[in-house]
Design a protein around this motif. Structure first.
Motif, mmCIF file in Angstrom:
data_model
loop_
_atom_site.group_PDB
_atom_site.id
_atom_site.type_symbol
_atom_site.label_atom_id
_atom_site.label_comp_id
_atom_site.label_asym_id
_atom_site.label_seq_id
_atom_site.Cartn_x
_atom_site.Cartn_y
_atom_site.Cartn_z
ATOM 1 N N PRO A 51 0.826 -1.209 0.000
ATOM 2 C CA PRO A 51 0.000 0.000 0.000
ATOM 3 C C PRO A 51 0.862 1.262 0.000
ATOM 4 O O PRO A 51 1.942 1.286 0.583
ATOM 5 N N GLY A 52 0.373 2.282 -0.664
ATOM 6 C CA GLY A 52 1.094 3.546 -0.727
ATOM 7 C C GLY A 52 0.648 4.351 -1.922
ATOM 8 O O GLY A 52 -0.310 4.009 -2.602
ATOM 9 N N GLY A 53 1.362 5.440 -2.166
ATOM 10 C CA GLY A 53 1.010 6.302 -3.281
ATOM 11 C C GLY A 53 1.881 7.536 -3.311
ATOM 12 O O GLY A 53 2.938 7.593 -2.682
ATOM 13 N N GLY A 54 1.408 8.538 -4.015
ATOM 14 C CA GLY A 54 2.178 9.747 -4.239
ATOM 15 C C GLY A 54 2.100 10.740 -3.091
ATOM 16 O O GLY A 54 1.099 10.829 -2.386
ATOM 17 N N VAL A 55 3.190 11.478 -2.941
ATOM 18 C CA VAL A 55 3.247 12.575 -1.977
ATOM 19 C C VAL A 55 2.775 13.825 -2.702
ATOM 20 O O VAL A 55 3.285 14.170 -3.769
ATOM 21 N N LYS A 56 1.786 14.486 -2.133
ATOM 22 C CA LYS A 56 1.245 15.695 -2.748
ATOM 23 C C LYS A 56 2.165 16.881 -2.491
ATOM 24 O O LYS A 56 2.907 16.916 -1.509
ATOM 25 N N LYS A 57 2.117 17.843 -3.383
ATOM 26 C CA LYS A 57 2.929 19.050 -3.235
ATOM 27 C C LYS A 57 2.598 19.716 -1.901
ATOM 28 O O LYS A 57 1.430 19.907 -1.562
ATOM 29 N N GLY A 58 3.629 20.034 -1.109
ATOM 30 C CA GLY A 58 3.451 20.679 0.180
ATOM 31 C C GLY A 58 3.146 19.722 1.323
ATOM 32 O O GLY A 58 2.993 20.152 2.466
ATOM 33 N N GLU A 59 3.070 18.419 1.030
ATOM 34 C CA GLU A 59 2.729 17.424 2.048
ATOM 35 C C GLU A 59 3.994 16.782 2.611
ATOM 36 O O GLU A 59 4.912 16.434 1.865
ATOM 37 N N ALA A 60 4.046 16.596 3.910
ATOM 38 C CA ALA A 60 5.155 15.870 4.531
ATOM 39 C C ALA A 60 5.087 14.402 4.120
ATOM 40 O O ALA A 60 4.001 13.838 3.970
ATOM 41 N N ILE A 61 6.245 13.793 3.960
ATOM 42 C CA ILE A 61 6.295 12.418 3.471
ATOM 43 C C ILE A 61 5.597 11.461 4.431
ATOM 44 O O ILE A 61 4.820 10.606 3.999
ATOM 45 N N THR A 62 5.836 11.584 5.729
ATOM 46 C CA THR A 62 5.167 10.670 6.660
ATOM 47 C C THR A 62 3.664 10.928 6.721
ATOM 48 O O THR A 62 2.885 10.002 6.929
ATOM 49 N N HIS A 63 3.245 12.160 6.505
ATOM 50 C CA HIS A 63 1.804 12.436 6.441
ATOM 51 C C HIS A 63 1.198 11.723 5.235
ATOM 52 O O HIS A 63 0.110 11.136 5.320
ATOM 53 N N ALA A 64 1.914 11.745 4.112
ATOM 54 C CA ALA A 64 1.438 11.048 2.911
ATOM 55 C C ALA A 64 1.329 9.550 3.169
ATOM 56 O O ALA A 64 0.366 8.908 2.741
ATOM 57 N N LEU A 65 2.293 8.995 3.885
ATOM 58 C CA LEU A 65 2.254 7.573 4.217
ATOM 59 C C LEU A 65 0.986 7.231 4.997
ATOM 60 O O LEU A 65 0.248 6.313 4.636
ATOM 61 N N HIS A 66 0.714 7.979 6.054
ATOM 62 C CA HIS A 66 -0.468 7.715 6.878
ATOM 63 C C HIS A 66 -1.766 7.983 6.105
ATOM 64 O O HIS A 66 -2.747 7.237 6.255
ATOM 65 N N ARG A 67 -1.777 9.000 5.259
ATOM 66 C CA ARG A 67 -2.953 9.280 4.435
ATOM 67 C C ARG A 67 -3.224 8.126 3.480
ATOM 68 O O ARG A 67 -4.353 7.659 3.343
ATOM 69 N N GLU A 68 -2.171 7.633 2.823
ATOM 70 C CA GLU A 68 -2.334 6.530 1.874
ATOM 71 C C GLU A 68 -2.794 5.249 2.574
ATOM 72 O O GLU A 68 -3.616 4.518 2.034
ATOM 73 N N LEU A 69 -2.291 4.979 3.768
ATOM 74 C CA LEU A 69 -2.740 3.790 4.500
ATOM 75 C C LEU A 69 -4.220 3.910 4.861
ATOM 76 O O LEU A 69 -4.962 2.933 4.765
ATOM 77 N N ALA A 70 -4.647 5.097 5.238
ATOM 78 C CA ALA A 70 -6.069 5.304 5.547
ATOM 79 C C ALA A 70 -6.915 5.168 4.285
ATOM 80 O O ALA A 70 -7.977 4.543 4.305
ATOM 81 N N GLU A 71 -6.443 5.732 3.174
ATOM 82 C CA GLU A 71 -7.207 5.688 1.929
ATOM 83 C C GLU A 71 -7.271 4.294 1.318
ATOM 84 O O GLU A 71 -8.311 3.882 0.805
ATOM 85 N N GLU A 72 -6.169 3.557 1.342
ATOM 86 C CA GLU A 72 -6.116 2.278 0.629
ATOM 87 C C GLU A 72 -6.574 1.091 1.456
ATOM 88 O O GLU A 72 -7.207 0.190 0.924
ATOM 89 N N VAL A 73 -6.218 1.059 2.752
ATOM 90 C CA VAL A 73 -6.536 -0.121 3.562
ATOM 91 C C VAL A 73 -7.246 0.219 4.874
ATOM 92 O O VAL A 73 -7.368 -0.632 5.750
ATOM 93 N N ALA A 74 -7.694 1.464 5.010
ATOM 94 C CA ALA A 74 -8.461 1.900 6.182
ATOM 95 C C ALA A 74 -7.725 1.641 7.494
ATOM 96 O O ALA A 74 -8.336 1.274 8.490
ATOM 97 N N ILE A 75 -6.409 1.821 7.486
ATOM 98 C CA ILE A 75 -5.605 1.675 8.703
ATOM 99 C C ILE A 75 -5.192 3.067 9.165
ATOM 100 O O ILE A 75 -4.589 3.828 8.413
ATOM 101 N N GLU A 76 -5.515 3.373 10.412
ATOM 102 C CA GLU A 76 -5.096 4.637 11.016
ATOM 103 C C GLU A 76 -4.319 4.337 12.283
ATOM 104 O O GLU A 76 -4.519 3.303 12.922
ATOM 105 N N GLY A 77 -3.435 5.228 12.662
ATOM 106 C CA GLY A 77 -2.667 5.064 13.892
ATOM 107 C C GLY A 77 -1.567 4.029 13.801
ATOM 108 O O GLY A 77 -1.129 3.495 14.815
#
Length: 154
Positions: A51-77
């Motif tokens: 699971p994963g995806g692209g980092v948006k412009k202005g987004e922190a890399i670890t924030h993108a990681l957590h966002r992608e996990l929530a979006e793709e596999v509904a995992i938070e925290g």
């Protein structure tokens, strides 16, 4: 809807071949308490991926990681354990850098997130990966199992 996403993906790859953008992506070797791996199968391309995806412009890399996990596999925290490696890909006409993290899920329940993007998601034993797991995904899993820090070609 899958056909629509596949066509959009093909159009994007054509644009990338012309513009050759530099992109940054994130992926996760996402593990549950039983050391099973989370893999996803997208609607717009073939194969099973981390699971994963692209980092948006202005987004922190670890924030993108957590966002992608929530979006793709509904995992938070989820808890980041370490960086597995940083890789470079010239596929699809992009100059892509991918940071892969080893991450522990806070829960053992895995759900397909965005149904428009993810066709299937599941936990898999590292010794029983699904047919169609992509070569790059297999390389990342091998590096994780060997305990090495990866680098170089995606």
């Amino acid at each position: 809807m899958a056909l629509y996403h596949r066509l959009l993906g093909r159009a994007a790859r054509l644009v990338w071949r012309v513009t050759r953008p530099r992109t940054i992506g994130v992926r996760a070797v996402l593990l549950d308490a039983g050391e099973r791996l989370a893999l996803v199968r997208h609607t717009y391309t073939d194969g099973w991926y981390l699971p994963g995806g692209g980092v948006k412009k202005g987004e922190a890399i670890t924030h993108a990681l957590h966002r992608e996990l929530a979006e793709e596999v509904a995992i938070e925290g989820a808890t980041v354990e370490r960086v597995l490696g940083v890789y470079h890909s010239r596929r699809e006409g992009k100059d892509d850098h991918v940071i892969v993290y080893v991450v522990r899920a806070g829960a053992d329940t895995l759900h397909r997130g965005d149904a428009l993007e993810v066709a299937e998601a599941g936990w898999f034993d590292p010794d029983a990966l699904p047919a169609g797991t992509t070569p790059a995904t297999l390389r990342r899993i091998a590096e994780w199992r060997e305990g090495v820090t990866g680098e170089g070609r995606w």
